[in-house]
Motif scaffolding. Structure first.
Motif, mmCIF file in Angstrom:
data_model
loop_
_atom_site.group_PDB
_atom_site.id
_atom_site.type_symbol
_atom_site.label_atom_id
_atom_site.label_comp_id
_atom_site.label_asym_id
_atom_site.label_seq_id
_atom_site.Cartn_x
_atom_site.Cartn_y
_atom_site.Cartn_z
ATOM 1 N N GLU A 372 62.947 30.602 40.081
ATOM 2 C CA GLU A 372 61.606 29.825 40.340
ATOM 3 C C GLU A 372 61.637 29.383 41.864
ATOM 4 N N THR A 373 62.863 28.716 42.342
ATOM 5 C CA THR A 373 63.016 28.247 43.609
ATOM 6 C C THR A 373 62.840 29.279 44.552
ATOM 7 N N ALA A 374 63.395 30.460 44.497
ATOM 8 C CA ALA A 374 63.171 31.847 45.282
ATOM 9 C C ALA A 374 61.812 32.213 45.452
ATOM 10 N N CYS A 375 60.916 32.027 44.229
ATOM 11 C CA CYS A 375 59.740 32.530 44.199
ATOM 12 C C CYS A 375 58.883 31.533 44.978
ATOM 13 N N VAL A 376 59.117 30.064 44.915
ATOM 14 C CA VAL A 376 58.281 29.144 45.584
ATOM 15 C C VAL A 376 58.460 29.306 47.280
ATOM 16 N N ILE A 377 59.739 29.618 47.523
ATOM 17 C CA ILE A 377 60.101 29.518 48.989
ATOM 18 C C ILE A 377 59.579 31.165 49.527
ATOM 19 N N SER A 378 59.352 32.027 48.819
ATOM 20 C CA SER A 378 58.784 33.384 49.024
ATOM 21 C C SER A 378 57.378 33.409 49.393
ATOM 22 N N ASN A 379 56.607 32.452 48.459
ATOM 23 C CA ASN A 379 55.274 32.292 48.700
ATOM 24 C C ASN A 379 55.084 31.422 50.028
ATOM 25 N N LEU A 380 55.867 30.309 50.119
ATOM 26 C CA LEU A 380 55.547 29.636 51.288
ATOM 27 C C LEU A 380 55.950 30.424 52.496
ATOM 28 N N ILE A 381 56.583 31.297 52.530
ATOM 29 C CA ILE A 381 56.945 32.372 53.923
ATOM 30 C C ILE A 381 55.869 33.453 53.646
#
Length: 413
Positions: A372-381
């Motif tokens: 989920e952390t990876a998904c959040v950061i991917s969306n921010l990018i």
């Protein structure tokens, strides 16, 4: 004497009618409202309208002047019905009086701008009376029946005024009344037609709504901006509401606060944080901790305050736009972790950082696991709120050397 000022309130019905006649001849619209509003002017004169008292039409016809005496007679009859406790008849007479006054406004030469204060007053009075009648029947299925009847009358007036190129002030005010009613009735889809009709009409004439009297233009831009908030057109909402706020008199605290309840969510979504002074001076404590959460990247505080104030935001229609601010909170959180990790690394700090600290803080603040952390950061990018890329193979996040956290104006959203 100065327009809008009376040396003394009328002491009798005859004196009130005489004042009305003189004020219409002088085209003093503000003075008319002062004389006719029982809360401001001829309270003593209106005592003669009690049940069994004199016929208002009789005095209005004889003393109120040929040109506008009919409207005065209807208004006095409506007040007499109100004093008698006949609320439904009071509303009917009010609506007839409003239609009569608008027709006189249409027929008068020039812009007839002096007639708009009384028109606004009659609209406000009709709306309050309709609301009181509907509140008395809240238990019934059709609880907004009187407001809906008033909407029908305003729609009729809107169509009439739409054809009058010189009567834009009255046209825009009736539009405001309809927008206000549609928001209250939850009929937001009806607003688009009105705003399109007014915009096309104004553009065709080369007329700018900001040239209207402030009482009309500020109200119009508030409802226009509010509609833009509901349709998620944030840039237009920001423009309209900012103009309304800047043009609203500083002494009108209630109205300025009303505008800010919609302007602040827009500004927050566009990355502009209001000062604590602004929020406290307008009693907007509902936003204080949310702004703090955005500034600090405090996801726990944001979630707690959104749960606490959810009912208020839902009632205002800004809940969805406020919930989307979590994206901004998580971006602030990512930025805070980035700054802290690089500070701890000191001279060894690079643009390639381990995912571990991000996963740890995101789990603590928002209950996210590693994926989920990876998904959040991917969306921010993806949304360009963070510049860089994720390397899953090496469990690294690589930040751009130049401006790793672009300003909100550069975001895709």
């Amino acid at each position: 004497p100065r327009q809008g000022a009376m040396s003394s309130s009328p002491s009798s019905l005859v004196a009130l009618c005489s004042s009305f006649k003189k004020l219409t001849e002088r085209e003093d619209g503000v003075g008319l409202v002062h004389v006719l509003d029982p809360a401001r002017g001829g309270r003593r004169a209106l005592q003669e309208l009690r049940p069994g008292g004199r016929s208002p039409q009789e005095f209005a016809s004889a003393q109120g002047g040929e040109a506008y005496g009919e409207a005065l007679g209807l208004y006095l009859a409506c007040l007499q019905a109100g004093i008698s406790g006949e609320a439904v008849r009071e509303l009917e007479l009010l609506c007839t009086c409003l239609k009569t006054w608008v027709q006189m406004y249409i027929e008068t030469d020039g812009s007839g701008l002096w007639m708009t204060p009384l028109m606004i007053y009659l609209c406000n009075l009709a709306r309050r009376t309709a609301t009181q009648l509907d509140q008395a029947k809240r238990s019934e299925a059709n609880s907004d029946a009187f407001l809906k009847k008033l909407v029908e009358i305003h729609r009729e007036l809107f169509q009439k005024l739409n054809k009058e190129r010189t009567k834009r002030a009255g046209h825009v005010w009736v539009c405001c009344e309809l927008l206000r009613a549609y928001f209250k009735l939850g009929q937001i889809s009806q607003c688009s037609f009105l705003l399109t009709a007014v915009s096309q009409s104004l553009n065709k004439d080369g007329f700018n709504p900001t040239d209207l009297p402030k009482a009309i233009s500020v109200t119009f831009f508030f409802y226009w901006g509010k509609h833009c908030v509901f349709t998620h057109n944030l840039k237009d909402a920001d423009e309209k509401l900012t103009w309304a706020f800047n043009s609203c008199p500083p002494k009108s605290k209630f109205n300025r606060r009303k505008i800010l309840l919609y302007l602040v969510p827009c500004k927050l979504r566009l990355g502009v944080l209001p000062t604590q002074e602004l929020l406290h001076s307008h009693d907007l404590v509902i936003f204080v901790d949310i702004v703090r959460a955005i500034r600090e990247g405090n996801a726990q505080l944001f979630t707690a305050k959104m749960e606490e104030h959810a009912a208020d935001f839902i009632k205002m229609g800004t809940y969805l736009i406020m919930m989307k601010l979590k994206f901004t909170v998580l971006r602030s959180l990512t930025r805070g972790i980035h700054r802290e990790v690089r500070r701890n690394l000191g001279e060894n700090a690079a643009h390639k950082l381990d995912l571990g600290p991000f996963e740890h803080v995101f789990h603590w603040q928002d209950g996210c696991d590693a994926d989920e952390t990876a998904c959040v950061i991917s969306n921010l990018i993806y949304q360009n709120a963070v510049k860089g890329y994720l390397s899953h193979e090496h469990r690294k996040i690589v930040f751009a050397k130049d401006m790793p956290f672009p300003p909100p104006s550069k975001w895709r959203m």
